[in-house]
Motif scaffolding. Structure first.
Motif, PDB file in Angstrom:
ATOM      1  N   ALA A   1       1.038  -1.199  -0.311  1.00  0.00           N
ATOM      2  CA  ALA A   1      -0.053   0.096   0.268  1.00  0.00           C
ATOM      3  C   ALA A   1       0.757   1.130  -0.213  1.00  0.00           C
ATOM      4  CB  ALA A   1      -0.886   0.138   1.481  1.00  0.00           C
ATOM      5  N   HIS A   2       0.252   2.148  -0.115  1.00  0.00           N
ATOM      6  CA  HIS A   2       1.004   3.080  -0.305  1.00  0.00           C
ATOM      7  C   HIS A   2      -0.084   4.692   0.217  1.00  0.00           C
ATOM      8  CE1 HIS A   2      -1.358   5.617  -3.049  1.00  0.00           C
ATOM      9  NE2 HIS A   2      -1.393   4.353  -3.665  1.00  0.00           N
ATOM     10  N   TRP A   3       1.069   5.655   0.835  1.00  0.00           N
ATOM     11  CA  TRP A   3       0.421   6.674   2.180  1.00  0.00           C
ATOM     12  C   TRP A   3       0.681   8.063   1.818  1.00  0.00           C
ATOM     13  CZ3 TRP A   3       3.503   8.243   7.370  1.00  0.00           C
ATOM     14  CH2 TRP A   3       2.606   9.353   7.578  1.00  0.00           C
ATOM     15  N   PRO A   4       0.152   8.388   0.772  1.00  0.00           N
ATOM     16  CA  PRO A   4      -1.248   9.076   1.899  1.00  0.00           C
ATOM     17  C   PRO A   4      -1.493   7.835   0.901  1.00  0.00           C
ATOM     18  CG  PRO A   4      -0.162  10.888   0.877  1.00  0.00           C
ATOM     19  CD  PRO A   4       0.565  10.074   0.613  1.00  0.00           C
ATOM     20  N   GLY A   5      -2.697   7.162   0.866  1.00  0.00           N
ATOM     21  CA  GLY A   5      -4.244   6.558  -0.053  1.00  0.00           C
ATOM     22  C   GLY A   5      -5.447   7.308  -0.242  1.00  0.00           C
ATOM     23  N   GLY A   6      -6.366   6.270  -0.623  1.00  0.00           N
ATOM     24  CA  GLY A   6      -7.375   7.191  -1.299  1.00  0.00           C
ATOM     25  C   GLY A   6      -7.670   7.126  -2.801  1.00  0.00           C
ATOM     26  N   ILE A   7      -7.595   5.570  -3.370  1.00  0.00           N
ATOM     27  CA  ILE A   7      -7.488   5.936  -4.963  1.00  0.00           C
ATOM     28  C   ILE A   7      -7.892   4.291  -5.786  1.00  0.00           C
ATOM     29  CG2 ILE A   7      -6.166   5.823  -6.705  1.00  0.00           C
ATOM     30  CD1 ILE A   7      -3.751   7.634  -5.064  1.00  0.00           C
TER      31      ILE A   7
END
Length: 348
Positions: free
Chosen positions: A191-197
């Motif tokens: 996962a990557h931070w920031p997220g929301g994709i």
């Protein structure tokens, strides 16, 4: 040159994200970086892991020479590991990998091998920690992204339109879909931070139509808000014509041509942003060196269109554009999930 100091609030933010990644006292964690990584984020990762009682160690690689004829930015395909076996082995055995490389391991050639061994990877995007601090994810975001990913996996056709002239059709049958909410707590995941994709990688020969970028849309490779329209004609996944009278179109044509690679003109992925905390204007708030633009990719309701590598379609290239577009309407099998740039309330 202004030098940022360590702030307790940033350590707090890193602790919050690591706790969501199920890091516990006694856990081994590798911090992967390179010599040109953002030293502040590397330091914050170490301090946060130690505060949680984990046992971190560093793997620091020399930043490799750019052997391309153009600058490479925000590809998600770090070349820092350089296929070195001992490095891959160390990351496989770490259990938890904090990725602080400049480009990130999302599309790196070594990543599948690391994940297959059961390691979980958190890519900390090359952002100033002030941006990361604002974008610590929550469970509500995870729920919405999971729901969107499930919907996309069941979708047969995506249709994207806009008042600017976009009319794009995507055959979604067999596409591979990934939802990223900002953390990972399961072995063998990234996962990557920031997220929301949420993004989908369609199969070969599935994308046709017209894509029109309007002033105010964003070219994240150039870290630039467009000031003039750019029109792309796509046939069987490839940009076959790129029109526009302004600097934006001229720069895109030159950059694509510089690779000397037909695959640079192909579609990588399509998707949309879902993070209500991500700000459209954020790109104007930071120096270019202080942002990787991940926040812009996550802006709620943007259509995220990318050119370049798509391993699910058998295409590989170092050329890459990430192009968030505002004001589009995105329909999945006829149901609008984004309407004129506004994410619809269909994901809970």
């Amino acid at each position: 040159m202004l030098a940022d100091r360590i702030e307790a609030k940033w350590i707090d933010a890193f602790c919050e994200i690591f706790e969501r990644c199920a890091v516990k006292a006694g856990d081994t964690a590798a911090i992967l970086s390179e010599t040109q990584s953002r030293a502040l984020n590397v330091h914050l990762a170490e301090l946060a892991l130690l505060r949680l009682g984990a046992r971190p160690f560093h793997v620091v690689m020399p930043t490799p020479r750019n052997r391309n004829i153009v600058p490479v930015r925000s590809t998600g395909a770090s070349e820092a590991i350089q296929r070195l076996g001992p490095v891959i082995t160390a990351l496989q055995q770490a259990g938890f990998v904090v990725d602080c490389t400049i480009e990130g391991l999302m599309h790196a050639v070594e990543t599948p091998e690391i994940l297959k061994a059961g390691a979980r990877i958190l890519v900390i995007s090359n952002e100033h920690p002030e941006a990361l601090e604002r974008m610590v994810p929550d469970s509500a975001l995870e729920k919405r992204v999971r729901a969107a990913a499930k919907m996309l996996r069941g979708t047969k056709r995506m249709r994207v339109t806009s008042k600017a002239g976009t009319a794009l059709d995507v055959d979604m049958v067999g596409a591979s879909t990934v939802g990223v909410w900002g953390w990972t707590d399961k072995p063998g995941t990234l996962a990557h931070w920031p997220g929301g994709i949420v993004v989908s990688f369609p199969k070969s020969g599935t994308i046709n139509g017209t894509l029109v970028m309007a002033p105010g849309d964003i070219n994240l490779t150039f870290k630039r808000y467009l000031t003039s329209p750019v029109k792309m004609t796509l046939k069987d996944d490839y940009v076959v014509e790129l029109e526009g009278e302004g600097t934006d179109a001229a720069m895109m044509r030159a950059y694509l041509a510089a690779w000397g690679d037909r695959e640079a003109y192909a579609v990588s992925h399509v998707g949309f942003g879902m993070n209500p905390g991500a700000r459209y204007e954020a790109l104007s708030m930071y120096d270019q060196r202080d942002t990787n633009g991940t926040e812009i990719r996550a802006v709620s309701g943007n259509f995220l269109f990318s050119t370049g590598a798509n391993e699910f379609a058998g295409r590989y290239t170092a050329g890459h554009f990430d192009l968030p577009m505002m004001g589009t309407t995105i329909e999945l099998d006829g149901a609008a999930v984004v309407r004129e740039g506004v994410l619809q309330d269909v994901f809970g």
